[in-house]
Design a protein around this motif. Sequence first.
Motif, PDB file in Angstrom:
ATOM      1  N   UNK A 217       0.816  -1.216   0.000  1.00 21.54           N
ATOM      2  CA  UNK A 217       0.000   0.000   0.000  1.00 21.54           C
ATOM      3  C   UNK A 217       0.851   1.268   0.000  1.00 21.54           C
ATOM      4  N   UNK A 218       2.105   1.146   0.445  1.00 19.69           N
ATOM      5  CA  UNK A 218       2.984   2.318   0.485  1.00 19.69           C
ATOM      6  C   UNK A 218       3.293   2.812  -0.928  1.00 19.69           C
ATOM      7  N   UNK A 219       3.021   1.994  -1.933  1.00 22.55           N
ATOM      8  CA  UNK A 219       3.210   2.440  -3.315  1.00 22.55           C
ATOM      9  C   UNK A 219       2.338   3.649  -3.645  1.00 22.55           C
ATOM     10  N   UNK A 220       1.302   3.861  -2.857  1.00 18.13           N
ATOM     11  CA  UNK A 220       0.457   5.032  -3.079  1.00 18.13           C
ATOM     12  C   UNK A 220       1.204   6.335  -2.791  1.00 18.13           C
ATOM     13  N   UNK A 221       2.247   6.277  -1.960  1.00 15.80           N
ATOM     14  CA  UNK A 221       2.973   7.503  -1.589  1.00 15.80           C
ATOM     15  C   UNK A 221       3.638   8.152  -2.802  1.00 15.80           C
ATOM     16  N   UNK A 222       4.528   7.450  -3.527  1.00 12.38           N
ATOM     17  CA  UNK A 222       5.109   8.105  -4.712  1.00 12.38           C
ATOM     18  C   UNK A 222       4.070   8.393  -5.789  1.00 12.38           C
ATOM     19  N   UNK A 223       3.037   7.574  -5.845  1.00 15.58           N
ATOM     20  CA  UNK A 223       1.997   7.782  -6.852  1.00 15.58           C
ATOM     21  C   UNK A 223       1.250   9.093  -6.610  1.00 15.58           C
ATOM     22  N   UNK A 224       0.837   9.308  -5.372  1.00 13.71           N
ATOM     23  CA  UNK A 224       0.087  10.529  -5.040  1.00 13.71           C
ATOM     24  C   UNK A 224       0.995  11.754  -5.103  1.00 13.71           C
ATOM     25  N   UNK A 225       2.234  11.626  -4.607  1.00 10.47           N
ATOM     26  CA  UNK A 225       3.168  12.758  -4.654  1.00 10.47           C
ATOM     27  C   UNK A 225       3.385  13.228  -6.093  1.00 10.47           C
ATOM     28  N   UNK A 226       3.606  12.268  -6.989  1.00 11.15           N
ATOM     29  CA  UNK A 226       3.854  12.631  -8.386  1.00 11.15           C
ATOM     30  C   UNK A 226       2.624  13.271  -9.017  1.00 11.15           C
ATOM     31  N   UNK A 227       1.452  12.736  -8.706  1.00 16.95           N
ATOM     32  CA  UNK A 227       0.227  13.308  -9.267  1.00 16.95           C
ATOM     33  C   UNK A 227      -0.003  14.731  -8.775  1.00 16.95           C
ATOM     34  N   UNK A 228       0.415  15.010  -7.541  1.00 16.00           N
ATOM     35  CA  UNK A 228       0.186  16.337  -6.972  1.00 16.00           C
ATOM     36  C   UNK A 228       1.190  17.376  -7.457  1.00 16.00           C
ATOM     37  N   UNK A 229       2.455  16.985  -7.604  1.00 15.61           N
ATOM     38  CA  UNK A 229       3.500  17.994  -7.775  1.00 15.61           C
ATOM     39  C   UNK A 229       4.355  17.829  -9.033  1.00 15.61           C
ATOM     40  N   UNK A 230       4.114  16.812  -9.837  1.00 12.16           N
ATOM     41  CA  UNK A 230       4.936  16.596 -11.024  1.00 12.16           C
ATOM     42  C   UNK A 230       4.092  16.733 -12.291  1.00 12.16           C
ATOM     43  N   UNK A 231       4.755  16.543 -13.423  1.00 11.99           N
ATOM     44  CA  UNK A 231       4.075  16.638 -14.706  1.00 11.99           C
ATOM     45  C   UNK A 231       3.346  15.334 -15.027  1.00 11.99           C
ATOM     46  N   UNK A 232       2.489  15.399 -16.046  1.00 11.25           N
ATOM     47  CA  UNK A 232       1.703  14.222 -16.418  1.00 11.25           C
ATOM     48  C   UNK A 232       2.589  13.058 -16.863  1.00 11.25           C
ATOM     49  N   UNK A 233       3.618  13.368 -17.645  1.00  9.44           N
ATOM     50  CA  UNK A 233       4.469  12.281 -18.135  1.00  9.44           C
ATOM     51  C   UNK A 233       5.191  11.596 -16.981  1.00  9.44           C
ATOM     52  N   UNK A 234       5.486  12.341 -15.928  1.00 16.30           N
ATOM     53  CA  UNK A 234       6.115  11.733 -14.758  1.00 16.30           C
ATOM     54  C   UNK A 234       5.135  10.817 -14.034  1.00 16.30           C
ATOM     55  N   UNK A 235       3.864  11.207 -14.008  1.00 13.48           N
ATOM     56  CA  UNK A 235       2.852  10.326 -13.414  1.00 13.48           C
ATOM     57  C   UNK A 235       2.741   9.028 -14.198  1.00 13.48           C
ATOM     58  N   UNK A 236       2.832   9.129 -15.528  1.00 13.77           N
ATOM     59  CA  UNK A 236       2.790   7.915 -16.355  1.00 13.77           C
ATOM     60  C   UNK A 236       3.959   6.998 -15.999  1.00 13.77           C
TER      61      UNK A 236
END
Length: 281
Positions: free
Chosen positions: A111-130
Amino acid sequence: MRTPATHWRALTDPDGPSVGRQFRQPDLVPRAAPFALVAVAAMAGALVPKGDVESWPAYLGSTVLLVLCAGGFLLPWERLPGWSTVLVPLLHTASVLALILATGAASGIGLVLLVPLIWTALFHERWESVCVVTAVVAVQAISSIAQATPDVVVARRVVLWSALGGLIAVATHGLRDRIKSSLVANTELQAEVRELSLARERDRIAAGLREGVVRKVFDTGLELHGTAAMIAEGPARARLLRCVAELDEAIQALRQSVFDLGEDPEGPPGPAAGPVEPQDR
C-alpha cells in the motif's frame, strides 16, 4: 503571512516550468512531511513488533534507496536536466519493491506504493505520473512473480493497480488544472476590481476639481477682472491683468488634469483666453 491561495499555487506551477520546483517551493516541509512519515512508518513497521523482515539485504537496500530519495530534496536542481525530477519518486518506488521482497506480500507494505503515486500526481508533470504508474504496476508484477503468486492473481493485481494509478493521476491532474484556472480567473478578477476602484477614485477627484477648485478659481478670476476695470492705467492695473492671465492658465491646466483623470468636465469658461484689457466703467 501565507494565504490559502499560496498553498494551492504549489500544485499549479504558476510561474512556468522550473526544474526541481517540487523540492524548492515555499512550505516544502509541511507538504512533504506526511509522505515522509508514511515512508518511515512502513520501514519501522517491518521490524515491529517481532520483525517481519525475511531478507535483511533487501531491507537494507530498501533503506538505502529511501535515503537516496530523501537526499533528492537537497540536490541543486537548477543544474540538472528537466527529466531528473522523476528519479525521486522512482527511487521511492524501488525502495518499496525491496521492502516488499524483504517482508513478503502478506505484510501489506504494498500500500505504500500510493505515496510516490500521489506525490507525483500532486506535484509533477503528467508524463512523470505515467512513469510512476508504470513503475508501480511493475513493482506489483515483480513482487508477485518473485513470491510464486498464481498467474491469475498477478494479472488481477496488474489490472487493479493500473486502474487505480490511472484514476489517481487523471483525477489529480484534472483537479490541478481546475485550480490553476481558478487562480488565473481570480487574478484577472482582482485586476478588474483594482481598475474599477482606480476609475472610481479618478471620477471622484475629477468631480472635486470641477465642482470645487475650478469654480473657485473661475470666480476669483471674474472678481479680479472686474476690479481691474475700476483701476486707472498704472502698475497696479497691469499687475491685476497678469494675475487674471495666470488664473486663466491655471483653469486650463486644471481642466486638462480633469480630462486626464478620465472625465471631460463641462465647467464654466475662464475669465478670458488671455490677458484681455478690461473696459473702464
